[in-house]
Design a protein around this motif. Structure first.
Motif, mmCIF file in Angstrom:
data_model
loop_
_atom_site.group_PDB
_atom_site.id
_atom_site.type_symbol
_atom_site.label_atom_id
_atom_site.label_comp_id
_atom_site.label_asym_id
_atom_site.label_seq_id
_atom_site.Cartn_x
_atom_site.Cartn_y
_atom_site.Cartn_z
ATOM 1 N N HIS A 1 0.746 -0.793 -0.369
ATOM 2 C CA HIS A 1 -0.025 -0.459 -0.250
ATOM 3 C C HIS A 1 1.099 1.457 0.340
ATOM 4 O O HIS A 1 0.897 2.371 -0.033
ATOM 5 N N PHE A 2 2.033 0.848 -0.831
ATOM 6 C CA PHE A 2 2.784 2.647 -0.611
ATOM 7 C C PHE A 2 3.690 2.232 -1.859
ATOM 8 O O PHE A 2 3.984 1.276 -1.894
ATOM 9 N N ALA A 3 4.032 3.311 -2.209
ATOM 10 C CA ALA A 3 5.480 3.512 -3.318
ATOM 11 C C ALA A 3 5.970 5.006 -2.463
ATOM 12 O O ALA A 3 5.498 6.417 -2.067
ATOM 13 N N ALA A 4 7.040 5.389 -1.837
ATOM 14 C CA ALA A 4 8.129 5.967 -2.163
ATOM 15 C C ALA A 4 9.516 6.060 -2.709
ATOM 16 O O ALA A 4 9.763 5.406 -3.350
ATOM 17 N N GLN A 5 9.534 7.207 -2.842
ATOM 18 C CA GLN A 5 10.715 7.966 -4.874
ATOM 19 C C GLN A 5 11.291 9.531 -4.150
ATOM 20 O O GLN A 5 10.795 9.683 -3.522
ATOM 21 N N GLY A 6 12.326 9.525 -4.660
ATOM 22 C CA GLY A 6 13.424 10.682 -4.606
ATOM 23 C C GLY A 6 14.284 11.084 -5.850
ATOM 24 O O GLY A 6 15.035 10.100 -5.455
ATOM 25 N N ASN A 7 14.550 12.315 -6.203
ATOM 26 C CA ASN A 7 15.580 12.169 -6.390
ATOM 27 C C ASN A 7 16.680 13.465 -6.146
ATOM 28 O O ASN A 7 15.700 14.523 -5.051
ATOM 29 N N ILE A 8 17.714 13.585 -6.155
ATOM 30 C CA ILE A 8 18.954 15.170 -5.925
ATOM 31 C C ILE A 8 18.568 14.260 -4.348
ATOM 32 O O ILE A 8 18.743 15.789 -3.533
ATOM 33 N N LEU A 9 18.388 13.210 -3.820
ATOM 34 C CA LEU A 9 18.625 12.596 -2.336
ATOM 35 C C LEU A 9 20.210 12.996 -1.902
ATOM 36 O O LEU A 9 21.354 12.376 -2.461
ATOM 37 N N VAL A 10 20.150 13.308 -0.295
ATOM 38 C CA VAL A 10 21.398 12.656 0.095
ATOM 39 C C VAL A 10 22.105 11.081 -0.078
ATOM 40 O O VAL A 10 23.240 11.571 -0.724
ATOM 41 N N ASP A 11 21.139 10.429 0.178
ATOM 42 C CA ASP A 11 21.614 8.906 0.141
ATOM 43 C C ASP A 11 19.756 7.924 -0.179
ATOM 44 O O ASP A 11 19.078 8.775 -0.027
ATOM 45 N N GLN A 12 20.506 7.111 -0.108
ATOM 46 C CA GLN A 12 18.735 5.983 -0.149
ATOM 47 C C GLN A 12 18.519 5.786 1.086
ATOM 48 O O GLN A 12 17.337 5.569 1.064
ATOM 49 N N ARG A 13 19.069 6.727 2.174
ATOM 50 C CA ARG A 13 18.679 6.540 3.364
ATOM 51 C C ARG A 13 16.787 7.177 3.330
ATOM 52 O O ARG A 13 16.303 6.899 4.254
ATOM 53 N N THR A 14 16.786 8.014 3.122
ATOM 54 C CA THR A 14 15.864 8.904 2.349
ATOM 55 C C THR A 14 14.312 8.240 2.916
ATOM 56 O O THR A 14 13.448 7.648 3.191
ATOM 57 N N VAL A 15 14.957 7.121 1.147
ATOM 58 C CA VAL A 15 13.499 6.864 0.810
ATOM 59 C C VAL A 15 13.151 5.296 2.106
ATOM 60 O O VAL A 15 12.328 5.032 2.065
ATOM 61 N N GLU A 16 14.002 5.163 2.369
ATOM 62 C CA GLU A 16 14.006 3.737 3.071
ATOM 63 C C GLU A 16 13.335 3.721 4.413
ATOM 64 O O GLU A 16 12.608 2.950 5.336
#
Length: 277
Positions: A111-126
């Motif tokens: 029941h979710f989709a999380a995404q991002g770009n120009i982030l510090v690293d993958q930990r934001t999405v995690e």
């Protein structure tokens, strides 16, 4: 320059998006949702045609994956796009084009989709994914907690500027006349997620029903406190009773949802105590 989470509450039949970006007015660009159809977050050189198109496809019965494939098939700049979708049944899909600036990526789960770009690293999405999965509460509360956790984990590498939350539910809007249950934006602020959470809490105070456990009779020490606050706020003029003053305060401040004959919602009293200080 954006991170978002799209979610679904199967019990309440709510669909929603929470988003933050180093971009002014992100709420005018990224989130799209329609009750009974789904929700879409379109970002990274956002193609805003993705939102209405995907919602129409999902309303017609397409899954999130099917809708994603269709909306992107004729886009020559798909390699620059990032998008997350939740369909009518809560199925998730996410896409990150190879041309999105690092760090860029996404995750899906129940029941979710999380995404991002120009982030510090993958930990934001995690962090968004983990928090949404482990947190209880309404869909809006879970989305906001997930967004806040994403920021705490690193967030947008360029900084912070705007944030938004958009949640839909059939007849969930004001007066039951539309599906816009939550539609709040912070367009330009040094700490937009915290400000969005503050505004959301105010929204709940104004429009959510009172907690029965917080409704108490206007007597004893409660009456004394209330009278003092009404006096401070200028509602005890012309020999009005405490009940008349409270009624005037509630109607002036748009707290009609929390009006109770002979009683007061303690959340309103707490708000009065903080107001003007």
């Amino acid at each position: 320059m954006t991170f978002s989470i799209v979610g679904f509450d199967p019990k309440e039949k709510e669909w929603g998006i929470a988003v933050q970006s180093k971009f002014i007015g992100v709420g005018a660009v990224v989130p799209f949702a329609r009750a009974g159809a789904g929700a879409v977050a379109t970002q990274s050189y956002a193609n805003t045609a993705y939102g209405p198109h995907a919602l129409q496809l999902m309303e017609e019965g397409k899954t999130a994956e099917e809708a994603l494939e269709i909306i992107m098939q004729d886009d020559p700049d798909r390699h620059l796009r990032q998008v997350g979708l939740i369909d009518a049944q809560g199925n998730a899909a996410t896409f990150t084009g190879e041309g999105c600036y690092d760090w860029a990526g996404g995750m899906i789960g129940e029941h979710f989709a999380a995404q991002g770009n120009i982030l510090v690293d993958q930990r934001t999405v995690e962090a968004m994914a983990g928090t949404f999965t482990s947190t209880e509460g309404t869909l809006a509360e879970r989305l906001l907690k997930a967004l806040d956790a994403g920021q705490e984990a690193g967030g947008d590498s360029r900084g912070k500027q705007s944030a938004a939350i958009y949640v839909v539910k059939e007849k969930g809007g004001y007066g039951g006349f539309n599906d816009r249950l939550i539609d709040l934006r912070v367009d330009d602020h040094p700490d937009p997620i915290k400000e969005l959470i503050r505004i959301f809490n105010l929204h709940q105070l104004y429009f959510a029903a009172s907690n029965p456990d917080r409704i108490v009779p206007v007597d004893g020490s409660v009456k004394e406190e209330l009278e003092a606050e009404l006096e401070r706020h200028g509602y005890m003029k012309e020999d009005k009773t405490v009940h008349q003053g409270l009624r005037d305060y509630l109607h002036t401040e748009n707290f009609e949802m929390r009006e109770h004959e002979g009683s007061i919602d303690l959340d309103v009293l707490e708000f009065m105590k903080k107001q003007g200080k």
